[in-house]
Design a protein around this motif. Structure first.
Motif, PDB file in Angstrom:
ATOM      1  N   ALA A   1       1.132  -1.096  -0.348  1.00 38.30           N
ATOM      2  CA  ALA A   1       0.056  -0.317   0.007  1.00 38.30           C
ATOM      3  C   ALA A   1       1.094   0.952   0.204  1.00 38.30           C
ATOM      4  CB  ALA A   1      -0.782   0.052   1.183  1.00 38.30           C
ATOM      5  N   ILE A   2       0.406   2.662  -0.212  1.00 29.59           N
ATOM      6  CA  ILE A   2       1.084   4.023  -0.570  1.00 29.59           C
ATOM      7  C   ILE A   2       0.484   3.967   1.440  1.00 29.59           C
ATOM      8  CG2 ILE A   2       0.885   6.265  -1.257  1.00 29.59           C
ATOM      9  CD1 ILE A   2       2.207   4.278  -3.324  1.00 29.59           C
ATOM     10  N   THR A   3       1.701   4.145   1.787  1.00 24.86           N
ATOM     11  CA  THR A   3       1.517   4.913   3.154  1.00 24.86           C
ATOM     12  C   THR A   3       2.114   6.628   3.468  1.00 24.86           C
ATOM     13  OG1 THR A   3       3.601   4.359   3.858  1.00 24.86           O
ATOM     14  CG2 THR A   3       1.740   2.734   4.261  1.00 24.86           C
TER      15      THR A   3
ATOM     16  N   ALA B   1      -3.720  14.982  -7.704  1.00 26.65           N
ATOM     17  CA  ALA B   1      -2.414  14.530  -8.383  1.00 26.65           C
ATOM     18  C   ALA B   1      -3.322  12.883  -9.111  1.00 26.65           C
ATOM     19  CB  ALA B   1      -1.105  14.089  -8.017  1.00 26.65           C
ATOM     20  N   CYS B   2      -3.608  12.622  -8.006  1.00 27.99           N
ATOM     21  CA  CYS B   2      -4.226  11.112  -8.048  1.00 27.99           C
ATOM     22  C   CYS B   2      -5.026  10.477  -9.273  1.00 27.99           C
ATOM     23  CB  CYS B   2      -4.522  10.213  -6.764  1.00 27.99           C
ATOM     24  SG  CYS B   2      -5.074   8.873  -6.928  1.00 27.99           S
ATOM     25  N   PRO B   3      -4.864   9.781 -10.194  1.00 28.49           N
ATOM     26  CA  PRO B   3      -6.178   9.471 -11.211  1.00 28.49           C
ATOM     27  C   PRO B   3      -6.996   9.081 -10.882  1.00 28.49           C
ATOM     28  CG  PRO B   3      -4.363   8.123 -11.410  1.00 28.49           C
ATOM     29  CD  PRO B   3      -3.907   9.365 -10.317  1.00 28.49           C
TER      30      PRO B   3
ATOM     31  N   PRO C   1      -8.259  10.173  -2.094  1.00 25.89           N
ATOM     32  CA  PRO C   1      -7.854  10.435  -0.569  1.00 25.89           C
ATOM     33  C   PRO C   1      -6.654  10.163  -0.159  1.00 25.89           C
ATOM     34  CG  PRO C   1      -9.844   9.656   0.147  1.00 25.89           C
ATOM     35  CD  PRO C   1      -9.640   8.867  -1.726  1.00 25.89           C
ATOM     36  N   VAL C   2      -5.633  10.335  -0.599  1.00 17.14           N
ATOM     37  CA  VAL C   2      -4.463  10.272  -0.178  1.00 17.14           C
ATOM     38  C   VAL C   2      -3.776  11.039   0.827  1.00 17.14           C
ATOM     39  CG1 VAL C   2      -2.212  10.003  -0.654  1.00 17.14           C
ATOM     40  CG2 VAL C   2      -4.046   9.668  -2.478  1.00 17.14           C
ATOM     41  N   ASP C   3      -4.069  12.412   1.215  1.00 18.56           N
ATOM     42  CA  ASP C   3      -4.259  13.062   1.949  1.00 18.56           C
ATOM     43  C   ASP C   3      -4.793  12.906   2.924  1.00 18.56           C
ATOM     44  OD1 ASP C   3      -6.351  14.260   0.730  1.00 18.56           O
ATOM     45  OD2 ASP C   3      -5.704  15.964   0.901  1.00 18.56           O
TER      46      ASP C   3
ATOM     47  N   ARG D   1      -2.934   4.630   5.025  1.00 18.52           N
ATOM     48  CA  ARG D   1      -2.408   3.804   4.869  1.00 18.52           C
ATOM     49  C   ARG D   1      -3.706   3.590   3.465  1.00 18.52           C
ATOM     50  NH1 ARG D   1      -3.335  -1.516   3.718  1.00 18.52           N
ATOM     51  NH2 ARG D   1      -1.396  -3.244   3.086  1.00 18.52           N
ATOM     52  N   VAL D   2      -3.486   3.535   2.273  1.00 19.67           N
ATOM     53  CA  VAL D   2      -4.075   4.165   0.921  1.00 19.67           C
ATOM     54  C   VAL D   2      -4.508   2.473   1.127  1.00 19.67           C
ATOM     55  CG1 VAL D   2      -4.296   4.787  -1.235  1.00 19.67           C
ATOM     56  CG2 VAL D   2      -3.175   6.160  -0.030  1.00 19.67           C
ATOM     57  N   ASN D   3      -5.452   1.835   1.018  1.00 19.94           N
ATOM     58  CA  ASN D   3      -5.706   0.601   0.759  1.00 19.94           C
ATOM     59  C   ASN D   3      -7.104   0.766  -0.162  1.00 19.94           C
ATOM     60  OD1 ASN D   3      -5.327  -2.182   0.698  1.00 19.94           O
ATOM     61  ND2 ASN D   3      -6.560  -2.502   2.061  1.00 19.94           N
TER      62      ASN D   3
ATOM     63  N   GLU E   1      -9.251   1.163  -5.611  1.00 19.34           N
ATOM     64  CA  GLU E   1      -9.226   2.112  -7.389  1.00 19.34           C
ATOM     65  C   GLU E   1      -7.943   2.192  -7.102  1.00 19.34           C
ATOM     66  OE1 GLU E   1     -11.711   2.979  -9.037  1.00 19.34           O
ATOM     67  OE2 GLU E   1     -12.719   1.694  -7.722  1.00 19.34           O
ATOM     68  N   CYS E   2      -7.382   2.521  -5.775  1.00 21.44           N
ATOM     69  CA  CYS E   2      -5.587   2.912  -6.604  1.00 21.44           C
ATOM     70  C   CYS E   2      -4.932   1.514  -7.052  1.00 21.44           C
ATOM     71  CB  CYS E   2      -4.629   2.551  -4.774  1.00 21.44           C
ATOM     72  SG  CYS E   2      -2.727   2.818  -4.783  1.00 21.44           S
ATOM     73  N   MET E   3      -3.926   2.529  -8.115  1.00 25.67           N
ATOM     74  CA  MET E   3      -3.837   1.690  -9.072  1.00 25.67           C
ATOM     75  C   MET E   3      -2.268   0.984  -8.700  1.00 25.67           C
ATOM     76  SD  MET E   3      -4.459   3.304 -11.820  1.00 25.67           S
ATOM     77  CE  MET E   3      -4.753   5.232 -12.582  1.00 25.67           C
ATOM     78  N   GLY E   4      -2.063   1.738  -7.402  1.00 24.03           N
ATOM     79  CA  GLY E   4      -0.357   1.780  -7.397  1.00 24.03           C
ATOM     80  C   GLY E   4       0.725   2.631  -8.920  1.00 24.03           C
ATOM     81  N   CYS E   5       0.025   3.479  -9.085  1.00 23.55           N
ATOM     82  CA  CYS E   5       0.864   4.461 -10.175  1.00 23.55           C
ATOM     83  C   CYS E   5       2.219   5.472  -9.625  1.00 23.55           C
ATOM     84  CB  CYS E   5      -0.049   5.503 -11.010  1.00 23.55           C
ATOM     85  SG  CYS E   5      -1.347   6.531 -10.357  1.00 23.55           S
ATOM     86  N   THR E   6       1.846   5.702  -8.155  1.00 25.58           N
ATOM     87  CA  THR E   6       3.273   6.489  -7.659  1.00 25.58           C
ATOM     88  C   THR E   6       2.703   7.508  -7.871  1.00 25.58           C
ATOM     89  OG1 THR E   6       5.028   5.815  -8.321  1.00 25.58           O
ATOM     90  CG2 THR E   6       4.117   4.528  -6.568  1.00 25.58           C
ATOM     91  N   GLU E   7       1.907   8.431  -8.715  1.00 23.95           N
ATOM     92  CA  GLU E   7       1.989   9.660  -9.034  1.00 23.95           C
ATOM     93  C   GLU E   7       1.463  10.886  -7.876  1.00 23.95           C
ATOM     94  OE1 GLU E   7       1.719  10.677 -11.695  1.00 23.95           O
ATOM     95  OE2 GLU E   7       1.754   9.426 -13.162  1.00 23.95           O
ATOM     96  N   CYS E   8       0.784  10.073  -6.761  1.00 25.70           N
ATOM     97  CA  CYS E   8       0.513  11.109  -5.675  1.00 25.70           C
ATOM     98  C   CYS E   8       2.865  10.784  -5.330  1.00 25.70           C
ATOM     99  CB  CYS E   8       0.108  10.167  -4.631  1.00 25.70           C
ATOM    100  SG  CYS E   8       0.437   8.020  -4.335  1.00 25.70           S
ATOM    101  N   VAL E   9       2.963   9.867  -5.189  1.00 24.04           N
ATOM    102  CA  VAL E   9       4.559   9.884  -4.511  1.00 24.04           C
ATOM    103  C   VAL E   9       5.441  11.068  -5.029  1.00 24.04           C
ATOM    104  CG1 VAL E   9       6.225   8.780  -3.777  1.00 24.04           C
ATOM    105  CG2 VAL E   9       4.413   7.227  -3.439  1.00 24.04           C
TER     106      VAL E   9
END
Ligand code: SF4
Ligand code: SF4
Ligand code: SF4
Length: 328
Positions: free
Chosen positions: A221-223, A238-240, A244-246, A250-252, A255-263
């Motif tokens: 996951a994105i943390t 930025a998230c396509p 709501p990453v902000d 832990r983004v689980n 819909e999250c496709m692991g694109c890491t645009e948020c990172v």
């Protein structure tokens, strides 16, 4: 010193490389079909990768594998790719969608175009939830009919019918000679994707729905480190996928496709990261990991005879003549 490109460039490089590979697959497959239809005398073997475009047949083969223990002899590569993609989703989120799927690449490009044109919009959280429902309904239909209702005998009746042997050729014809309705639907989805990013993927794709559910029970996951976060909201913008990453630690989200645009969008180094269990991974790990998994399973399948179909070429040609009415 070598500096790694940002996530969006790494991702685009993987997507573009994989798209080029698929172009090569398409050319080889076209040659194969020309031979099978009697338009070319030189035999070109079918590239197994093309069977990755038959996910419904692969789902049936997967059910048959679970019930009978037998691997699909008609489209073995399709089943191997299906298993690889499911493993990717479980281990590395929907990394297939974010890095390898050609529809994902097209959706990314349309999203960027929509941003440039200033027409990109994300639906509010409630509407976004409602909009994701159709794909789960379609997935539920497939699970009900194939996973629950169809027995191994019915699957085998479908699997060994002439139509299934040429299903990939049917698909090629569908793409090469689209009807007016198909073109209108694709055009509508493309225009819609300029406004709502990844319209098809988020609203209608049952494959993406299945992968999202697998990702939810996976370890990656994105943390977000809430102590260093400055609350700028760039990650969410930025998230396509409109996650709501902000506001998550832990983004689980499915819909999250692991694109890491948020990172890549986060201005605070180390605030957002990719994590698998306790381990922090570099942002490129999802894309490279998905590719590596696919290559490893491809090689293993080749080694164990689970990649190339056992159908003799002449028999395949007869099925083409029979199904496409070429007078054979
Ligand atoms: S949701 Fe479906 S179409 Fe979209 S990238 Fe994923 S598999 Fe491809
Ligand atoms: S949460 Fe991050 S990794 Fe997941 S889809 Fe959104 S931008 Fe991509
Ligand atoms: S971009 Fe980084 S700092 Fe800004 S809200 Fe997101 S996680 Fe926090």
């Amino acid at each position: 010193m070598f500096r790694l490109p940002p996530p969006s460039r790494c991702r685009l490089a993987i997507q573009a490389g994989f798209a080029l590979f698929l172009v090569w697959v398409a050319v080889r497959f076209h040659e194969h079909v020309s031979w099978a239809m009697g338009q070319m005398s030189a035999y070109t073997p079918k590239p197994g990768a093309v069977e990755g475009f038959l996910p419904i047949a692969a789902f049936m083969s997967f059910k048959r594998l679970l019930v009978t223990g037998e691997y699909d002899p008609v489209h073995p590569a399709g089943l191997t790719i299906f298993i690889a993609i499911m493993l990717m989703a479980w281990l590395l989120r929907k990394g297939f969608c974010g890095h390898l799927c050609p529809v994902g690449l097209a959706s990314s490009l349309l999203e960027k175009a929509g941003r440039r044109l200033g027409i990109r919009r994300q639906p509010g959280p409630r509407l976004a939830r409602v909009l994701t429902l159709p794909k789960y309904i379609v997935l539920g239909g497939f699970v009900w009919f194939i996973g629950v209702r169809m027995g191994a005998g019915e699957i085998e009746a479908f699997m060994f019918a002439p139509y299934n042997f040429v299903a990939d050729t049917k698909m090629l014809h569908f793409f090469m000679s689209p009807s007016t309705t198909t073109l209108a639907v694709v055009a509508g989805l493309m225009v819609g994707s300029l406004v709502m990013p990844f319209l098809w993927c988020r609203v209608l794709c049952p494959y993406g729905a299945l992968l999202g559910l697998l990702a939810k029970v996976g370890p990656t996951a994105i943390t977000r480190d809430a102590t260093s976060c400055v609350g700028c909201g760039r990650c969410a913008r930025a998230c396509p996928a409109g996650v709501p990453v902000d506001t998550s630690t832990r983004v689980n989200a499915a819909e999250c496709m692991g694109c890491t645009e948020c990172v890549g969008a986060c201005p605070v180094t180390g605030c957002l990261s990719v994590r698998t269990l306790r381990w922090r991974l570099p942002h490129w790990a999802i894309g490279v990991g998905c590719l590596a998994l696919l290559v490893v399973l491809r090689l293993a399948a080749g080694h164990y005879g689970l990649w190339d179909a056992t159908t003799p070429p002449e028999m395949l040609r007869r099925f083409h003549m029979m199904v496409f009415g070429m007078g054979g």
